[in-house]
Design a protein around this motif. Structure first.
Motif, PDB file in Angstrom:
ATOM      1  N   LEU A 230     -42.264  19.587  28.173  1.00  0.00           N
ATOM      2  CA  LEU A 230     -42.337  19.418  26.719  1.00  0.00           C
ATOM      3  C   LEU A 230     -42.418  17.926  26.466  1.00  0.00           C
ATOM      4  CD1 LEU A 230     -40.649  22.241  26.985  1.00  0.00           C
ATOM      5  CD2 LEU A 230     -40.127  21.765  24.618  1.00  0.00           C
TER       6      LEU A 230
ATOM      7  N   HIS B 115     -45.320  22.378  25.140  1.00  0.00           N
ATOM      8  CA  HIS B 115     -45.235  22.118  23.706  1.00  0.00           C
ATOM      9  C   HIS B 115     -45.058  20.622  23.467  1.00  0.00           C
ATOM     10  CE1 HIS B 115     -45.144  24.311  19.902  1.00  0.00           C
ATOM     11  NE2 HIS B 115     -44.535  23.234  19.438  1.00  0.00           N
TER      12      HIS B 115
ATOM     13  N   LEU C 182     -50.092  23.664  20.078  1.00  0.00           N
ATOM     14  CA  LEU C 182     -49.020  23.151  20.940  1.00  0.00           C
ATOM     15  C   LEU C 182     -48.153  22.115  20.228  1.00  0.00           C
ATOM     16  CD1 LEU C 182     -50.448  22.500  24.537  1.00  0.00           C
ATOM     17  CD2 LEU C 182     -49.151  24.447  23.679  1.00  0.00           C
TER      18      LEU C 182
ATOM     19  N   SER D 157     -45.795  20.542  17.171  1.00  0.00           N
ATOM     20  CA  SER D 157     -44.937  20.773  15.996  1.00  0.00           C
ATOM     21  C   SER D 157     -44.407  19.441  15.509  1.00  0.00           C
ATOM     22  CB  SER D 157     -43.735  21.654  16.347  1.00  0.00           C
ATOM     23  OG  SER D 157     -44.155  22.904  16.825  1.00  0.00           O
TER      24      SER D 157
ATOM     25  N   LEU E  33     -38.209  26.018  18.266  1.00  0.00           N
ATOM     26  CA  LEU E  33     -38.492  26.089  19.704  1.00  0.00           C
ATOM     27  C   LEU E  33     -37.416  26.767  20.547  1.00  0.00           C
ATOM     28  CD1 LEU E  33     -40.022  22.558  20.331  1.00  0.00           C
ATOM     29  CD2 LEU E  33     -41.202  24.724  20.126  1.00  0.00           C
TER      30      LEU E  33
ATOM     31  N   LEU F  12     -38.757  29.188  23.232  1.00  0.00           N
ATOM     32  CA  LEU F  12     -39.407  28.520  24.365  1.00  0.00           C
ATOM     33  C   LEU F  12     -38.362  27.842  25.260  1.00  0.00           C
ATOM     34  CD1 LEU F  12     -41.908  27.443  25.877  1.00  0.00           C
ATOM     35  CD2 LEU F  12     -41.958  25.532  24.272  1.00  0.00           C
TER      36      LEU F  12
END
Ligand code: ADP
Length: 211
Positions: A15, A122, A178, A180, A199, A202
């Motif tokens: 991430l 992400h 992907l 935010s 999230l 995830l």
């Protein structure tokens, strides 16, 4: 001996934490790593941990002292060696933990150089358009953490500019789904709350640690 990366199991699921200097990337990364047992890796921390006598440490101090980015190839090479060391010493378990990358990639070229090592799951973008607010935070951090590169206001403005000119472009390299965006102009726990609201599923996929 350093581990070879990436290993046969493929790239590290990662991430990315984006945001201008002072937006709270490090604070969020630390929260998320302790909340879910993910590995938080800040490129700035890696650089600051280099011995000032080493050739890599000298390169870092030359660039960071002027508010500039360390050249891309050097940055990725140092990062790669560092991650190899983390794996070899059982500090980071790439197939049990997400890698929370804070401060990397910062240029389109770094994005390309990192491509074979990371699978981006992400991207968290911490937004804080209020530059004076960011500068105020960095000046407080300069005193608390004794960070030399946070003292000089001219250099701080230069780092903000580099973020706008170079780093924001990195986001266009990834699919919109992907990415935010979060309002970083609020208290750290409020930012964490917003990130978790988006999230948590995830982040919960990997929380086992070294099993
Ligand atoms: P901030 O996010 O507040 O700018 P960092 O601690 O992430 O601070 O970075 C400090 C310095 O380290 C940067 O100004 C730059 O010189 C260097 N640096 C960190 N990450 C990178 C990177 N990905 N590429 C090039 N230089 C970097």
């Amino acid at each position: 001996m350093k581990a070879i990366i990436p290993d046969e199991k493929g790239p590290f699921q990662s991430l990315l934490i984006f945001g201008p200097p002072g937006s709270g990337k490090g604070t969020l990364g630390k929260f998320l790593s302790s909340a879910g047992n993910h590995y938080h890796l800040s490129s700035g921390d890696i650089f600051r941990g280099l011995s000032p006598e080493s050739s890599a440490g000298k390169i870092f101090h030359t660039y960071a002292g002027e508010g500039k980015l360390v050249p891309d190839e050097v940055t990725i090479e140092i990062w790669r060696h560092y991650v190899g060391g983390l794996i070899a010493t059982n500090a980071y378990f790439p197939h049990d933990q997400f890698l929370l990358l804070d401060g990397l990639p910062r240029t389109v070229q770094q994005t390309k150089l990192l491509e074979s090592y990371t699978e981006v799951m992400h991207i968290i973008v911490l937004e804080m358009p209020n530059v004076e607010g960011l500068i105020g935070r960095l000046k407080r951090r300069a005193i608390i953490e004794r960070r030399q590169d946070d003292f000089d206001e001219k250099i701080l403005h230069k780092r903000m500019q580099i973020y706008q000119d170079e780093t924001v472009k990195v986001l266009s390299q990834y699919p919109k789904e992907l990415i935010s965006n979060f309002n970083a102009d609020q208290a750290p726990l409020e930012v964490l709350r917003d990130v978790l609201a988006t999230l948590s599923s995830l982040l919960s996929l990997r929380s086992g640690g070294s099993s």
